[in-house]
Design a protein around this motif. Sequence first.
Motif: not given
Length: 98
Positions: A5-8, A48-55, A60-62
Amino acid sequence: MRILLILASLIVGTIAGIYLFGMIWRTSAPEGSMAMFVGGGTPVVLGALAFLGTKNADGQRPSLGNVRTWFALLGIVAAAAGLFVLLIVALFLTVQRG
């Protein structure tokens, strides 16, 4: 799945960033720094939004209070900037060769 998801989001952000870069560059050529800032910032923000939005795997979220989160965000910024610059150089070389 989180890494995909982050790579995409980095790839989509880079494509959108290059489009925004071209549009800003074409309309106001003297403002090249603005074009690079907006174009290069787009994949960074999306990644960054994809990273912070995924668990995480534990559900747990970051947390922004965690040092590992900041190192991960730094890695995302480096990957996005590198990908953006690499694709801009490839695009310019392709256009220049004709």
